[in-house]
Design a protein around this motif. Structure first.
Motif, PDB file in Angstrom:
ATOM      1  N   GLY A   1       0.832  -1.192   0.000  1.00 33.65           N
ATOM      2  CA  GLY A   1       0.000   0.000   0.000  1.00 33.65           C
ATOM      3  C   GLY A   1       0.868   1.245   0.000  1.00 33.65           C
ATOM      4  N   SER A   2       0.275   2.367   0.331  1.00 31.50           N
ATOM      5  CA  SER A   2       1.004   3.633   0.308  1.00 31.50           C
ATOM      6  C   SER A   2       1.685   3.960   1.635  1.00 31.50           C
ATOM      7  N   ARG A   3       1.385   3.196   2.683  1.00 26.89           N
ATOM      8  CA  ARG A   3       1.961   3.486   3.998  1.00 26.89           C
ATOM      9  C   ARG A   3       3.379   2.939   4.101  1.00 26.89           C
ATOM     10  N   ILE A   4       4.265   3.754   4.674  1.00 24.13           N
ATOM     11  CA  ILE A   4       5.670   3.382   4.886  1.00 24.13           C
ATOM     12  C   ILE A   4       5.951   3.453   6.381  1.00 24.13           C
ATOM     13  N   GLU A   5       6.713   2.459   6.900  1.00 29.36           N
ATOM     14  CA  GLU A   5       7.080   2.441   8.309  1.00 29.36           C
ATOM     15  C   GLU A   5       8.581   2.246   8.441  1.00 29.36           C
ATOM     16  N   ALA A   6       9.156   2.786   9.501  1.00 27.67           N
ATOM     17  CA  ALA A   6      10.571   2.578   9.795  1.00 27.67           C
ATOM     18  C   ALA A   6      10.753   1.166  10.338  1.00 27.67           C
ATOM     19  N   SER A   7      11.801   0.491   9.877  1.00 27.62           N
ATOM     20  CA  SER A   7      12.082  -0.854  10.378  1.00 27.62           C
ATOM     21  C   SER A   7      13.044  -0.759  11.559  1.00 27.62           C
ATOM     22  N   THR A   8      13.310  -1.876  12.208  1.00 26.28           N
ATOM     23  CA  THR A   8      14.226  -1.905  13.349  1.00 26.28           C
ATOM     24  C   THR A   8      15.666  -1.669  12.927  1.00 26.28           C
ATOM     25  N   THR A   9      15.968  -1.836  11.633  1.00 24.55           N
ATOM     26  CA  THR A   9      17.337  -1.633  11.145  1.00 24.55           C
ATOM     27  C   THR A   9      17.573  -0.206  10.658  1.00 24.55           C
ATOM     28  N   GLY A  10      16.558   0.658  10.794  1.00 24.01           N
ATOM     29  CA  GLY A  10      16.722   2.043  10.373  1.00 24.01           C
ATOM     30  C   GLY A  10      16.324   2.316   8.938  1.00 24.01           C
ATOM     31  N   THR A  11      15.927   1.275   8.225  1.00 18.59           N
ATOM     32  CA  THR A  11      15.451   1.476   6.852  1.00 18.59           C
ATOM     33  C   THR A  11      13.945   1.682   6.879  1.00 18.59           C
ATOM     34  N   PHE A  12      13.386   1.930   5.723  1.00 22.19           N
ATOM     35  CA  PHE A  12      11.946   2.110   5.613  1.00 22.19           C
ATOM     36  C   PHE A  12      11.353   0.991   4.777  1.00 22.19           C
ATOM     37  N   ASP A  13      10.174   0.531   5.173  1.00 24.19           N
ATOM     38  CA  ASP A  13       9.495  -0.552   4.463  1.00 24.19           C
ATOM     39  C   ASP A  13       8.071  -0.138   4.127  1.00 24.19           C
ATOM     40  N   PHE A  14       7.616  -0.549   2.939  1.00 22.74           N
ATOM     41  CA  PHE A  14       6.204  -0.395   2.612  1.00 22.74           C
ATOM     42  C   PHE A  14       5.435  -1.441   3.403  1.00 22.74           C
ATOM     43  N   VAL A  15       4.249  -1.091   3.834  1.00 25.10           N
ATOM     44  CA  VAL A  15       3.401  -2.008   4.595  1.00 25.10           C
ATOM     45  C   VAL A  15       2.519  -2.776   3.613  1.00 25.10           C
ATOM     46  N   ALA A  16       2.424  -4.090   3.815  1.00 26.56           N
ATOM     47  CA  ALA A  16       1.608  -4.922   2.930  1.00 26.56           C
ATOM     48  C   ALA A  16       0.143  -4.523   3.037  1.00 26.56           C
ATOM     49  N   ARG A  17      -0.463  -4.384   1.898  1.00 24.64           N
ATOM     50  CA  ARG A  17      -1.900  -4.105   1.812  1.00 24.64           C
ATOM     51  C   ARG A  17      -2.676  -5.418   1.705  1.00 24.64           C
ATOM     52  N   GLY A  18      -2.143  -6.318   0.900  1.00 24.12           N
ATOM     53  CA  GLY A  18      -2.783  -7.619   0.689  1.00 24.12           C
ATOM     54  C   GLY A  18      -1.757  -8.730   0.751  1.00 24.12           C
ATOM     55  N   THR A  19      -2.179  -9.895   1.244  1.00 19.99           N
ATOM     56  CA  THR A  19      -1.301 -11.053   1.339  1.00 19.99           C
ATOM     57  C   THR A  19      -2.064 -12.298   0.904  1.00 19.99           C
ATOM     58  N   TRP A  20      -1.481 -13.059  -0.018  1.00 22.86           N
ATOM     59  CA  TRP A  20      -2.041 -14.322  -0.496  1.00 22.86           C
ATOM     60  C   TRP A  20      -1.031 -15.401  -0.151  1.00 22.86           C
ATOM     61  N   VAL A  21      -1.472 -16.475   0.504  1.00 17.60           N
ATOM     62  CA  VAL A  21      -0.558 -17.456   1.063  1.00 17.60           C
ATOM     63  C   VAL A  21      -0.757 -18.850   0.465  1.00 17.60           C
ATOM     64  N   LEU A  22       0.371 -19.472   0.137  1.00 17.62           N
ATOM     65  CA  LEU A  22       0.382 -20.874  -0.300  1.00 17.62           C
ATOM     66  C   LEU A  22       1.224 -21.658   0.684  1.00 17.62           C
ATOM     67  N   SER A  23       0.640 -22.696   1.280  1.00 17.42           N
ATOM     68  CA  SER A  23       1.392 -23.636   2.117  1.00 17.42           C
ATOM     69  C   SER A  23       1.740 -24.826   1.245  1.00 17.42           C
ATOM     70  N   VAL A  24       2.953 -25.324   1.407  1.00 14.85           N
ATOM     71  CA  VAL A  24       3.425 -26.422   0.571  1.00 14.85           C
ATOM     72  C   VAL A  24       3.287 -27.742   1.319  1.00 14.85           C
ATOM     73  N   ASP A  25       2.658 -28.698   0.642  1.00 18.25           N
ATOM     74  CA  ASP A  25       2.566 -30.075   1.140  1.00 18.25           C
ATOM     75  C   ASP A  25       3.765 -30.809   0.545  1.00 18.25           C
ATOM     76  N   ASP A  26       4.730 -31.164   1.400  1.00 13.81           N
ATOM     77  CA  ASP A  26       5.939 -31.817   0.890  1.00 13.81           C
ATOM     78  C   ASP A  26       6.020 -33.290   1.291  1.00 13.81           C
ATOM     79  N   ARG A  27       4.869 -33.854   1.682  1.00 17.02           N
ATOM     80  CA  ARG A  27       4.864 -35.291   2.015  1.00 17.02           C
ATOM     81  C   ARG A  27       5.111 -36.105   0.750  1.00 17.02           C
ATOM     82  N   LYS A  28       5.823 -37.187   0.931  1.00 18.79           N
ATOM     83  CA  LYS A  28       6.147 -38.049  -0.228  1.00 18.79           C
ATOM     84  C   LYS A  28       5.052 -39.031  -0.480  1.00 18.79           C
TER      85      LYS A  28
END
Length: 157
Positions: free
Chosen positions: A130-157
């Motif tokens: 999104g348009s929001r930016i936040e300071a990180s713990t390392t002193g850099t700046f990060d954009f804040v995620a607006r949306g997140t889509w997640v895939l979990s991997v099934d690695d069973r044989k």
């Protein structure tokens, strides 16, 4: 005229319906899964809807790529792919991230290839910023995620 009225009514109802959140499609080993966002916020990364059940699952063999397809609404914004994996010996590795895609060069698809052939993918997150930016713990700046889509991997044989 009788048939036109019901069609017009359907068009009006469809136009008034709330737009649905964008979906992301993941493809691996001949299978696909389309997922809703686990989090989707307004452009300021506020007023978020959260759905922890929206995570998709796919079986992915070691060293195999995952193809990711995003809709135009997402492709024309700032987004990237974050992923976790472990090496061939089973040791978890530091999470990695794709390059940042932006509206200046819209990216509708991305193929995630792990660093080494024996590596096992564990999870994938498509993150739209999104348009929001936040300071990180390392002193850099990060954009804040607006949306997140997640895939979990099934690695069973």
């Amino acid at each position: 005229m009788r048939r036109v009225l019901p069609i017009l009514l359907l068009l009006v109802v469809a136009a008034c319906a709330a737009p649905h959140d964008p979906e992301v499609t993941f493809y691996a080993d001949g299978k696909t899964v389309t997922v809703q966002p686990t989090q989707y916020c307004d452009v300021k990364s506020e007023n978020c809807d959260v759905d922890t059940q929206a995570t998709g699952v796919l079986k992915v063999r070691p060293g195999k790529p995952v193809q990711i397809s995003v809709p135009g609404d997402l492709a024309k914004t700032a987004w990237s792919v974050k992923f976790t994996y472990r090496d061939a010996q089973g040791t978890p590795q530091e999470p990695l991230r794709s390059k940042l895609f932006t509206k200046n060069d819209p990216q509708y698809a991305y193929t995630l290839v792990l660093p080494n052939p024996g590596d096992q993918l564990e999870s994938v997150e498509v993150q739209q910023y999104g348009s929001r930016i936040e300071a990180s713990t390392t002193g850099t700046f990060d954009f804040v995620a607006r949306g997140t889509w997640v895939l979990s991997v099934d690695d069973r044989k």
